[in-house]
Design a protein around this motif. Structure first.
Motif, PDB file in Angstrom:
ATOM      1  N   LEU A  68      21.028  11.260   4.280  1.00  0.00           N
ATOM      2  CA  LEU A  68      21.351  11.927   5.561  1.00  0.00           C
ATOM      3  C   LEU A  68      20.167  12.819   5.935  1.00  0.00           C
ATOM      4  N   TRP A  69      19.063  12.266   6.218  1.00  0.00           N
ATOM      5  CA  TRP A  69      17.837  12.971   6.608  1.00  0.00           C
ATOM      6  C   TRP A  69      17.365  13.894   5.484  1.00  0.00           C
ATOM      7  N   CYS A  70      17.545  13.522   4.241  1.00  0.00           N
ATOM      8  CA  CYS A  70      17.246  14.512   3.213  1.00  0.00           C
ATOM      9  C   CYS A  70      16.373  14.043   2.064  1.00  0.00           C
TER      10      CYS A  70
ATOM     11  N   SER B 172      24.045  24.851   1.193  1.00  0.00           N
ATOM     12  CA  SER B 172      24.090  23.818   2.236  1.00  0.00           C
ATOM     13  C   SER B 172      23.561  24.394   3.538  1.00  0.00           C
ATOM     14  N   GLY B 173      23.367  23.503   4.488  1.00  0.00           N
ATOM     15  CA  GLY B 173      22.951  23.930   5.815  1.00  0.00           C
ATOM     16  C   GLY B 173      24.062  24.661   6.548  1.00  0.00           C
ATOM     17  N   SER B 174      25.284  24.187   6.381  1.00  0.00           N
ATOM     18  CA  SER B 174      26.411  24.872   7.029  1.00  0.00           C
ATOM     19  C   SER B 174      26.473  26.315   6.575  1.00  0.00           C
ATOM     20  N   GLU B 175      26.361  26.515   5.299  1.00  0.00           N
ATOM     21  CA  GLU B 175      26.410  27.883   4.769  1.00  0.00           C
ATOM     22  C   GLU B 175      25.242  28.717   5.288  1.00  0.00           C
TER      23      GLU B 175
ATOM     24  N   GLY C  36      24.689  20.303  20.090  1.00  0.00           N
ATOM     25  CA  GLY C  36      23.931  20.720  18.908  1.00  0.00           C
ATOM     26  C   GLY C  36      24.792  20.551  17.671  1.00  0.00           C
ATOM     27  N   TYR C  37      24.155  20.482  16.517  1.00  0.00           N
ATOM     28  CA  TYR C  37      24.914  20.381  15.258  1.00  0.00           C
ATOM     29  C   TYR C  37      24.371  21.394  14.262  1.00  0.00           C
ATOM     30  N   HIS C  38      25.277  22.245  13.763  1.00  0.00           N
ATOM     31  CA  HIS C  38      24.837  23.250  12.796  1.00  0.00           C
ATOM     32  C   HIS C  38      25.702  23.267  11.546  1.00  0.00           C
ATOM     33  N   GLY C  39      26.531  22.240  11.361  1.00  0.00           N
ATOM     34  CA  GLY C  39      27.329  22.150  10.157  1.00  0.00           C
ATOM     35  C   GLY C  39      28.806  22.047  10.464  1.00  0.00           C
TER      36      GLY C  39
ATOM     37  N   GLY D 246      19.185  16.597  15.905  1.00  0.00           N
ATOM     38  CA  GLY D 246      19.274  15.521  14.925  1.00  0.00           C
ATOM     39  C   GLY D 246      20.551  14.725  15.090  1.00  0.00           C
ATOM     40  N   ALA D 247      21.651  15.284  14.566  1.00  0.00           N
ATOM     41  CA  ALA D 247      22.925  14.552  14.585  1.00  0.00           C
ATOM     42  C   ALA D 247      23.345  14.207  16.015  1.00  0.00           C
ATOM     43  N   GLY D 248      22.912  15.011  16.984  1.00  0.00           N
ATOM     44  CA  GLY D 248      23.281  14.772  18.383  1.00  0.00           C
ATOM     45  C   GLY D 248      22.494  13.655  19.032  1.00  0.00           C
TER      46      GLY D 248
ATOM     47  N   ALA E 137      15.989  29.128  14.587  1.00  0.00           N
ATOM     48  CA  ALA E 137      15.738  27.682  14.551  1.00  0.00           C
ATOM     49  C   ALA E 137      16.503  27.073  13.387  1.00  0.00           C
ATOM     50  N   ASP E 138      17.263  26.044  13.681  1.00  0.00           N
ATOM     51  CA  ASP E 138      17.941  25.307  12.614  1.00  0.00           C
ATOM     52  C   ASP E 138      17.008  24.187  12.176  1.00  0.00           C
ATOM     53  N   GLU E 139      16.355  24.419  11.033  1.00  0.00           N
ATOM     54  CA  GLU E 139      15.349  23.483  10.509  1.00  0.00           C
ATOM     55  C   GLU E 139      15.936  22.607   9.402  1.00  0.00           C
ATOM     56  N   VAL E 140      17.270  22.488   9.378  1.00  0.00           N
ATOM     57  CA  VAL E 140      17.904  21.737   8.284  1.00  0.00           C
ATOM     58  C   VAL E 140      17.387  20.288   8.251  1.00  0.00           C
ATOM     59  N   ILE E 141      17.220  19.688   9.418  1.00  0.00           N
ATOM     60  CA  ILE E 141      16.662  18.327   9.469  1.00  0.00           C
ATOM     61  C   ILE E 141      15.153  18.354   9.681  1.00  0.00           C
ATOM     62  N   GLY E 142      14.691  19.267  10.508  1.00  0.00           N
ATOM     63  CA  GLY E 142      13.270  19.263  10.897  1.00  0.00           C
ATOM     64  C   GLY E 142      12.335  19.789   9.822  1.00  0.00           C
TER      65      GLY E 142
ATOM     66  N   ALA F 157      17.769  23.406   4.466  1.00  0.00           N
ATOM     67  CA  ALA F 157      18.608  22.729   3.446  1.00  0.00           C
ATOM     68  C   ALA F 157      17.960  21.354   3.202  1.00  0.00           C
ATOM     69  N   LYS F 158      18.765  20.342   3.058  1.00  0.00           N
ATOM     70  CA  LYS F 158      18.341  18.928   2.957  1.00  0.00           C
ATOM     71  C   LYS F 158      17.017  18.714   2.209  1.00  0.00           C
ATOM     72  N   GLY F 159      15.896  18.631   2.933  1.00  0.00           N
ATOM     73  CA  GLY F 159      14.609  18.290   2.326  1.00  0.00           C
ATOM     74  C   GLY F 159      14.101  19.319   1.332  1.00  0.00           C
TER      75      GLY F 159
ATOM     76  N   ILE G  82      20.008   2.193   9.517  1.00  0.00           N
ATOM     77  CA  ILE G  82      19.580   3.038  10.629  1.00  0.00           C
ATOM     78  C   ILE G  82      20.833   3.711  11.162  1.00  0.00           C
ATOM     79  N   ARG G  83      20.644   4.810  11.891  1.00  0.00           N
ATOM     80  CA  ARG G  83      21.773   5.658  12.277  1.00  0.00           C
ATOM     81  C   ARG G  83      22.052   5.457  13.746  1.00  0.00           C
ATOM     82  N   SER G  84      23.343   5.377  14.112  1.00  0.00           N
ATOM     83  CA  SER G  84      23.664   5.286  15.536  1.00  0.00           C
ATOM     84  C   SER G  84      24.260   6.597  16.012  1.00  0.00           C
TER      85      SER G  84
HETATM   86  N1  PXG Z   1      22.141  22.030  10.640  1.00  0.00           N
HETATM   87  C1  PXG Z   1      21.665  20.839  11.010  1.00  0.00           C
HETATM   88  C2  PXG Z   1      20.604  20.776  12.056  1.00  0.00           C
HETATM   89  C3  PXG Z   1      22.129  19.688  10.396  1.00  0.00           C
HETATM   90  O1  PXG Z   1      21.635  18.496  10.784  1.00  0.00           O
HETATM   91  C4  PXG Z   1      23.598  21.044   9.064  1.00  0.00           C
HETATM   92  C5  PXG Z   1      23.085  22.161   9.691  1.00  0.00           C
HETATM   93  C6  PXG Z   1      24.640  21.239   8.031  1.00  0.00           C
HETATM   94  O2  PXG Z   1      24.117  21.019   6.779  1.00  0.00           O
HETATM   95  P1  PXG Z   1      25.121  20.651   5.566  1.00  0.00           P
HETATM   96  O3  PXG Z   1      24.214  20.686   4.383  1.00  0.00           O
HETATM   97  O4  PXG Z   1      26.155  21.712   5.517  1.00  0.00           O
HETATM   98  O5  PXG Z   1      25.693  19.326   5.865  1.00  0.00           O
HETATM   99  C7  PXG Z   1      23.117  19.791   9.400  1.00  0.00           C
HETATM  100  C8  PXG Z   1      23.669  18.576   8.720  1.00  0.00           C
HETATM  101  C9  PXG Z   1      24.118  12.857  10.890  1.00  0.00           C
HETATM  102  C10 PXG Z   1      24.428  14.006  10.010  1.00  0.00           C
HETATM  103  O6  PXG Z   1      24.883  11.913  10.847  1.00  0.00           O
HETATM  104  C11 PXG Z   1      23.674  15.140  10.053  1.00  0.00           C
HETATM  105  C12 PXG Z   1      24.027  16.211   9.225  1.00  0.00           C
HETATM  106  C13 PXG Z   1      25.084  16.115   8.355  1.00  0.00           C
HETATM  107  C14 PXG Z   1      25.820  14.949   8.328  1.00  0.00           C
HETATM  108  C15 PXG Z   1      25.496  13.891   9.147  1.00  0.00           C
HETATM  109  O7  PXG Z   1      23.139  12.856  11.613  1.00  0.00           O
HETATM  110  N2  PXG Z   1      23.291  17.358   9.325  1.00  0.00           N
END
Ligand code: PXG
Length: 460
Positions: A63-65, A123-126, A156-159, A233-235, A261-266, A290-292, A419-421
């Protein structure tokens, strides 16, 4: 079957047990149970194998990690050595340990000089949960306790935890009990879908100006911070127009609103820079990571603070009323340390910037530049999105774009590529260690999946 591992159980046996006990992420569980999830059993480099022995090129780094790919012996060795030496201790009761100290040293050697402190999470959510309380605490310390409101962006997605889902702009998450008071949202800078007649630069500027309008509506004296992913990212892997970030930064500075800035993916090399905000050229006050950080080998995240914020919190803030049992976990820290050393010492981030990133984008433009289904190719480094379009001239999207993208992803699995949709976009974000040959394979198999989708959509 020629499997590089010993299968332990039959796939159906795994699936039945999974269906009996496990609630998965973001799916209709009943529908998934009827279909049965793929059971992934092994990873090596960019490749994954399922329990049927089918091999996939993982175009999404898990998951981008998984920046370093799967099966890195240096990371597993770092974890094992740390487990032997000190499997656990905490940051409560006036203690610390070498793994977390060395990780912080390395982290701040990679970050721009105006950051100085980090609060570790799992985690990124935390990281984003901690962000809200930390930002509010900062304003309390500065004598402005009324500054509490956070502004985020729609889509936007932040967890997935309560406050993180509230910061994010996914309405269906809000509807499932995911809202808290004192959070507001502005539109996302998604020019292709929402730009209408405006050119990208003008659209980007107008999206940024929504922040100013929202701050004025809420009262700058009440707004604590603005949170956004440098690119979404997720959006849908959405890159803002170039005009966007400079204007956002100006507005945050003008109204004394923290830029988060939410750099969890970037973060950690995805764009070819260590952090995505460096690619876009702005200077946030906080970074959620988080992630990387661990290449996904163990859960770890954190909230990075600017010197200015850390100075206020440390020198004037008194007791910081926050802590997690596993903050700065020694085994996760040891793995993060090994991971960051490898990314640095093997020149992987530079390779993404100078070689594999440009190579991937050249390939994508050759293959999809004139493809009848693809209206736009976005991204940089090892990060790309392909936008599906029904009518290129008007940028009209398919009414069923979500289904088409999901179908494309399913074709990808059949062809042996992941690949992700998201909505009408296909995303790829392969491990940063990807070779040119692996990128060839990624694009080649993606092309087959996109062509198959184009046929269903009546475009081929
Ligand atoms: N911020 C961003 C920008 C994320 O992309 C989180 C926070 C939350 O991180 P944790 O570690 O709590 O999951 C994320 C997570 C997808 C996908 O399908 C993306 C994420 C998680 C699950 C699926 O693109 N990003």
């Amino acid at each position: 079957m020629n499997l590089p591992f010993e299968p332990q159980r039959q796939t159906q046996d795994y699936q039945a047990s999974d269906a009996a006990h496990h609630i998965h992420a973001f799916v209709d569980q009943k529908a998934l149970n009827a279909e049965g999830p793929r059971v992934m059993v092994r990873g090596e480099g960019l490749y994954l194998w399922d329990s049927e022995g089918k091999r996939y090129l993982d175009g999404m780094s898990g998951l981008w990690c998984t920046q370093l790919g799967y099966g890195r012996k240096d990371l597993t060795a770092a974890a094992a050595a740390q487990m032997d030496q000190l499997a656990y201790y905490n940051m409560f009761f006036h203690t610390t340990h070498p793994a977390v100290i060395e990780l912080s040293e390395l982290l701040f050697s990679l970050l721009p000089g105006h950051y100085s402190h980090v609060i570790y999470t799992n985690s990124g959510s935390e990281a984003n949960e901690v962000l809200i309380r930390t930002v509010r605490r900062y304003w309390q310390v500065l004598g402005k306790p009324q500054k509490t409101i956070m502004i985020g962006r729609w889509n936007g997605y932040h967890g997935s935890t309560l406050a993180a889902s509230a910061l994010g702009g996914m309405k269906f998450m809000h509807e499932m009990g995911g809202l808290i008071p004192d959070v507001a949202h502005i539109d996302e800078p998604y020019w292709y879908a929402q730009g209408g007649e405006l050119n990208p630069a003008e659209f980007g500027r107008r999206c940024a100006l929504q922040l100013e309008e929202k701050i004025l509506e809420l009262g700058a004296q009440n707004v604590a911070g603005f949170i956004a992913e440098p690119f979404q990212g997720a959006g849908g892997m959405i890159f803002p127009p170039e005009s966007y970030w400079p204007e956002i930064q100006r507005i945050c500075r003008q109204y004394d609103v923290l830029l988060c800035a939410d750099e969890v993916i970037g973060g950690f090399g995805r764009t070819g820079e260590w952090f995505a905000h460096q690619y876009f050229g702005f200077e946030p006050d906080t970074l959620s990571i988080a992630k990387g950080l661990t290449s996904g080998y163990l859960p770890m995240g954190g909230l990075v603070l600017s010197k200015r914020m850390a100075e206020a919190l440390v020198e004037r803030g008194g007791v910081f009323a926050h802590g997690l049992t596993y903050s700065g976990h020694p085994v996760a820290a040891a793995v993060a340390l090994a991971n960051l050393k490898a990314l640095r010492d093997e020149g992987i981030v530079r390779q993404v910037k100078d070689d594999t990133g440009p190579y991937l984008h050249k390939l994508l433009h050759e293959v999809f530049g004139n493809h009848p289904l693809i209206g736009e190719i976005q991204g940089t480094g090892l990060l790309a999105a392909l936008q599906f379009v029904e009518d290129k001239a008007t940028r009209k999207r398919f009414a069923n774009e979500n289904d088409l993208a999901w179908q494309c992803r399913t074709f990808g699995f059949e062809e042996g590529v992941i690949i992700r949709s998201t909505l009408g976009r296909m995303i790829m974000a392969p491990a940063l260690v990807a070779s040119r040959a692996e990128l060839d394979e990624l694009v080649d198999k993606t092309r087959i999946a996109v062509d198959r989708t184009a046929r269903i959509a009546g475009k081929l």
